[in-house]
Design a protein around this motif. Structure first.
Motif, PDB file in Angstrom:
ATOM      1  N   ARG A   1       0.836  -1.202   0.000  1.00 52.74           N
ATOM      2  CA  ARG A   1       0.000   0.000   0.000  1.00 52.74           C
ATOM      3  C   ARG A   1       0.874   1.256   0.000  1.00 52.74           C
ATOM      4  N   ALA A   2       1.929   1.254   0.804  1.00 53.25           N
ATOM      5  CA  ALA A   2       2.834   2.404   0.844  1.00 53.25           C
ATOM      6  C   ALA A   2       3.518   2.589  -0.503  1.00 53.25           C
ATOM      7  N   GLY A   3       3.890   1.500  -1.151  1.00 52.89           N
ATOM      8  CA  GLY A   3       4.518   1.566  -2.466  1.00 52.89           C
ATOM      9  C   GLY A   3       3.585   2.130  -3.511  1.00 52.89           C
ATOM     10  N   VAL A   4       2.339   1.685  -3.504  1.00 56.54           N
ATOM     11  CA  VAL A   4       1.355   2.197  -4.465  1.00 56.54           C
ATOM     12  C   VAL A   4       1.125   3.687  -4.231  1.00 56.54           C
ATOM     13  N   GLU A   5       0.980   4.085  -2.965  1.00 58.95           N
ATOM     14  CA  GLU A   5       0.765   5.506  -2.659  1.00 58.95           C
ATOM     15  C   GLU A   5       1.944   6.358  -3.107  1.00 58.95           C
ATOM     16  N   LEU A   6       3.170   5.889  -2.849  1.00 61.94           N
ATOM     17  CA  LEU A   6       4.358   6.621  -3.269  1.00 61.94           C
ATOM     18  C   LEU A   6       4.419   6.709  -4.792  1.00 61.94           C
ATOM     19  N   LEU A   7       4.106   5.629  -5.457  1.00 62.21           N
ATOM     20  CA  LEU A   7       4.087   5.619  -6.920  1.00 62.21           C
ATOM     21  C   LEU A   7       3.091   6.636  -7.447  1.00 62.21           C
ATOM     22  N   GLU A   8       1.891   6.639  -6.879  1.00 62.86           N
ATOM     23  CA  GLU A   8       0.833   7.522  -7.366  1.00 62.86           C
ATOM     24  C   GLU A   8       1.176   8.995  -7.149  1.00 62.86           C
ATOM     25  N   THR A   9       1.927   9.303  -6.116  1.00 66.36           N
ATOM     26  CA  THR A   9       2.250  10.707  -5.843  1.00 66.36           C
ATOM     27  C   THR A   9       3.559  11.163  -6.457  1.00 66.36           C
ATOM     28  N   SER A  10       4.513  10.235  -6.627  1.00 66.44           N
ATOM     29  CA  SER A  10       5.853  10.659  -7.042  1.00 66.44           C
ATOM     30  C   SER A  10       6.421   9.943  -8.261  1.00 66.44           C
ATOM     31  N   GLY A  11       5.732   8.932  -8.789  1.00 58.54           N
ATOM     32  CA  GLY A  11       6.204   8.237  -9.978  1.00 58.54           C
ATOM     33  C   GLY A  11       7.138   7.082  -9.673  1.00 58.54           C
ATOM     34  N   PRO A  12       7.406   6.245 -10.678  1.00 56.07           N
ATOM     35  CA  PRO A  12       8.200   5.032 -10.480  1.00 56.07           C
ATOM     36  C   PRO A  12       9.636   5.307 -10.034  1.00 56.07           C
ATOM     37  N   GLU A  13      10.179   6.443 -10.423  1.00 50.38           N
ATOM     38  CA  GLU A  13      11.557   6.755 -10.077  1.00 50.38           C
ATOM     39  C   GLU A  13      11.739   6.884  -8.562  1.00 50.38           C
ATOM     40  N   SER A  14      10.665   7.222  -7.853  1.00 47.46           N
ATOM     41  CA  SER A  14      10.743   7.448  -6.409  1.00 47.46           C
ATOM     42  C   SER A  14      10.656   6.168  -5.588  1.00 47.46           C
ATOM     43  N   LEU A  15      10.384   5.061  -6.237  1.00 46.08           N
ATOM     44  CA  LEU A  15      10.156   3.819  -5.510  1.00 46.08           C
ATOM     45  C   LEU A  15      11.464   3.151  -5.104  1.00 46.08           C
TER      46      LEU A  15
END
Length: 177
Positions: free
Chosen positions: A2-16
């Motif tokens: 869930r944290a990964g999906v939220e980070l992806l949705e707000t900051s894009g794949p590069e931020s993961l």
């Protein structure tokens, strides 16, 4: 996840990154490695979640009752809508350079979608002898529109408001008159 999906949705794949996801999830930075030994496996797992969401949206549109052109249009609009609403997830799902070799069979999940699309075309136009080719053309046209819509590259051209028309032309262009 869930944290990964939220980070992806707000900051894009590069931020993961595993550390940032762990921080957001409130766990130790090593905890994600228990389930995802590599960043690539984590990205693939997140992409799999998104592909499941996209599959559900497309299946709903393709399985709906009604004329074939309208079902195909609904699926195409849903595809582009997903790309516009969740651009980070959309980009990640199709980043095969990041996801290949991850152990997650993402292509095995997406290939049946094309089969479903071709099945709808074949059922609606039983005498069409090139339904598979038309399905591929339809998908690639709509995928192109979705990609530029997700990247917001239509806005500078003044075409952002006309995406629906582009989608309609892409779909109707592959159907018999």
């Amino acid at each position: 996840m869930r944290a990964g999906v939220e980070l992806l949705e707000t900051s894009g794949p590069e931020s993961l990154g595993l550390r940032e996801i762990a921080r957001r999830a409130g766990v130790s930075h090593g905890a994600p490695r228990r389930w995802f030994p590599t960043r690539q496996q984590l990205l693939a797992a997140i992409a799999r979640e998104g592909l499941g969401d996209l599959t559900a949206v497309l299946t709903e549109a393709l399985d709906a009752a009604g004329p074939v052109p309208e079902r195909l249009l609904a699926a195409a609009h849903a595809y582009v809508g997903f790309a516009r609403e969740r651009p980070g997830m959309f980009r990640l799902i199709f980043r095969h350079d990041l996801l290949s070799g991850s152990g997650y069979a993402l292509r095995e999940l997406s290939v049946p979608l094309l089969g479903q699309l071709v099945g709808v075309i074949t059922a609606g136009y039983p005498t069409m002898d090139d339904a598979r080719e038309r399905g591929v053309l339809l998908w690639t046209h709509v995928h192109g529109i979705a990609t530029v819509a997700a990247d917001l590259t239509l806005e500078p051209m003044g075409l952002d408001a006309g995406i629906g028309g582009l989608v309609e032309r892409a779909v109707r262009g592959q159907l018999p008159a």
